[in-house]
Design a protein around this motif. Structure first.
Motif, PDB file in Angstrom:
ATOM      1  N   PHE A  46       0.864  -1.174   0.000  1.00 23.15           N
ATOM      2  CA  PHE A  46       0.000   0.000   0.000  1.00 23.15           C
ATOM      3  C   PHE A  46       0.903   1.226   0.000  1.00 23.15           C
ATOM      4  O   PHE A  46       1.919   1.257   0.702  1.00 23.15           O
ATOM      5  N   MET A  47       0.510   2.239  -0.793  1.00 25.27           N
ATOM      6  CA  MET A  47       1.244   3.502  -0.841  1.00 25.27           C
ATOM      7  C   MET A  47       0.251   4.647  -0.867  1.00 25.27           C
ATOM      8  O   MET A  47      -0.826   4.518  -1.454  1.00 25.27           O
ATOM      9  N   ASP A  48       0.644   5.773  -0.268  1.00 27.47           N
ATOM     10  CA  ASP A  48      -0.178   6.971  -0.394  1.00 27.47           C
ATOM     11  C   ASP A  48       0.120   7.616  -1.743  1.00 27.47           C
ATOM     12  O   ASP A  48       0.973   7.135  -2.510  1.00 27.47           O
ATOM     13  N   ASP A  49      -0.598   8.687  -2.075  1.00 20.24           N
ATOM     14  CA  ASP A  49      -0.448   9.321  -3.395  1.00 20.24           C
ATOM     15  C   ASP A  49       0.989   9.749  -3.676  1.00 20.24           C
ATOM     16  O   ASP A  49       1.526   9.479  -4.752  1.00 20.24           O
ATOM     17  N   GLU A  50       1.607  10.421  -2.716  1.00 19.83           N
ATOM     18  CA  GLU A  50       2.964  10.929  -2.923  1.00 19.83           C
ATOM     19  C   GLU A  50       3.957   9.799  -3.176  1.00 19.83           C
ATOM     20  O   GLU A  50       4.774   9.862  -4.100  1.00 19.83           O
ATOM     21  N   ASN A  51       3.880   8.747  -2.388  1.00 20.18           N
ATOM     22  CA  ASN A  51       4.829   7.646  -2.549  1.00 20.18           C
ATOM     23  C   ASN A  51       4.559   6.823  -3.799  1.00 20.18           C
ATOM     24  O   ASN A  51       5.492   6.310  -4.411  1.00 20.18           O
ATOM     25  N   TYR A  52       3.298   6.719  -4.225  1.00 23.80           N
ATOM     26  CA  TYR A  52       3.025   6.030  -5.485  1.00 23.80           C
ATOM     27  C   TYR A  52       3.636   6.802  -6.658  1.00 23.80           C
ATOM     28  O   TYR A  52       4.242   6.209  -7.551  1.00 23.80           O
ATOM     29  N   GLU A  53       3.513   8.121  -6.647  1.00 17.03           N
ATOM     30  CA  GLU A  53       4.134   8.936  -7.704  1.00 17.03           C
ATOM     31  C   GLU A  53       5.649   8.748  -7.709  1.00 17.03           C
ATOM     32  O   GLU A  53       6.271   8.666  -8.769  1.00 17.03           O
ATOM     33  N   ARG A  54       6.248   8.667  -6.540  1.00 24.44           N
ATOM     34  CA  ARG A  54       7.688   8.436  -6.447  1.00 24.44           C
ATOM     35  C   ARG A  54       8.041   7.036  -6.966  1.00 24.44           C
ATOM     36  O   ARG A  54       9.043   6.851  -7.647  1.00 24.44           O
ATOM     37  N   TYR A  55       7.210   6.054  -6.652  1.00 25.91           N
ATOM     38  CA  TYR A  55       7.421   4.675  -7.109  1.00 25.91           C
ATOM     39  C   TYR A  55       7.420   4.585  -8.632  1.00 25.91           C
ATOM     40  O   TYR A  55       8.325   4.001  -9.225  1.00 25.91           O
ATOM     41  N   ILE A  56       6.396   5.162  -9.270  1.00 29.00           N
ATOM     42  CA  ILE A  56       6.340   5.070 -10.737  1.00 29.00           C
ATOM     43  C   ILE A  56       7.384   5.957 -11.408  1.00 29.00           C
ATOM     44  O   ILE A  56       7.740   5.724 -12.548  1.00 29.00           O
ATOM     45  N   GLY A  57       7.883   6.970 -10.677  1.00 30.35           N
ATOM     46  CA  GLY A  57       8.943   7.822 -11.209  1.00 30.35           C
ATOM     47  C   GLY A  57      10.334   7.263 -10.962  1.00 30.35           C
ATOM     48  O   GLY A  57      11.335   7.888 -11.297  1.00 30.35           O
ATOM     49  N   ASP A  58      10.406   6.065 -10.357  1.00 34.28           N
ATOM     50  CA  ASP A  58      11.669   5.387 -10.067  1.00 34.28           C
ATOM     51  C   ASP A  58      12.530   6.177  -9.081  1.00 34.28           C
ATOM     52  O   ASP A  58      13.744   6.238  -9.200  1.00 34.28           O
ATOM     53  N   PHE A  59      11.848   6.801  -8.089  1.00 31.56           N
ATOM     54  CA  PHE A  59      12.534   7.502  -7.014  1.00 31.56           C
ATOM     55  C   PHE A  59      12.366   6.706  -5.721  1.00 31.56           C
ATOM     56  O   PHE A  59      11.536   5.789  -5.647  1.00 31.56           O
ATOM     57  N   GLU A  60      13.119   7.054  -4.712  1.00 27.21           N
ATOM     58  CA  GLU A  60      12.978   6.403  -3.419  1.00 27.21           C
ATOM     59  C   GLU A  60      11.576   6.667  -2.867  1.00 27.21           C
ATOM     60  O   GLU A  60      11.069   7.786  -2.974  1.00 27.21           O
ATOM     61  N   TYR A  61      10.947   5.652  -2.299  1.00 28.59           N
ATOM     62  CA  TYR A  61       9.574   5.771  -1.824  1.00 28.59           C
ATOM     63  C   TYR A  61       9.387   4.949  -0.551  1.00 28.59           C
ATOM     64  O   TYR A  61      10.175   4.062  -0.251  1.00 28.59           O
ATOM     65  N   ASP A  62       8.332   5.275   0.189  1.00 22.81           N
ATOM     66  CA  ASP A  62       7.947   4.504   1.368  1.00 22.81           C
ATOM     67  C   ASP A  62       6.711   3.694   1.041  1.00 22.81           C
ATOM     68  O   ASP A  62       5.903   4.095   0.195  1.00 22.81           O
ATOM     69  N   TYR A  63       6.538   2.580   1.720  1.00 26.56           N
ATOM     70  CA  TYR A  63       5.392   1.707   1.474  1.00 26.56           C
ATOM     71  C   TYR A  63       5.078   0.907   2.729  1.00 26.56           C
ATOM     72  O   TYR A  63       5.899   0.802   3.644  1.00 26.56           O
TER      73      TYR A  63
END
Length: 87
Positions: A46-63
């Protein structure tokens, strides 16, 4: 407690790597869960909006998630609200 049911079709490349991730936006109430049925192991998060955008942008993200090896797998988000389910 209520379950959310969705059907996803996995697209697998040769070599066993996922070509695309599976994604669904879900608005959860306090006691909602998802029941995930897989035909193999997969990363489920599960990811919030900000972290999902980071995930698809290939940036570091939290989940909030794990690698799932057993099916079916029941999982709840860390809190109620809007969450991106990513497999």
């Amino acid at each position: 407690m209520s379950y959310h049911y969705f059907v996803f079709i996995l697209v697998i490349e040769q070599g066993g790597f996922l070509k695309h991730h599976l994604h669904k936006i879900i608005n959860f109430d306090q006691s909602d869960t998802v029941k995930i049925v897989l035909n193999g192991k997969a990363f489920v998060a599960f990811m919030d909006d900000e972290n999902y955008e980071r995930y698809i942008g290939d940036f570091e993200y939290d989940y909030f998630g794990t690698e799932v090896e057993e099916s079916p797998f029941i999982m709840a988000p860390p809190s109620e609200g809007r969450w991106h389910l990513v497999i």
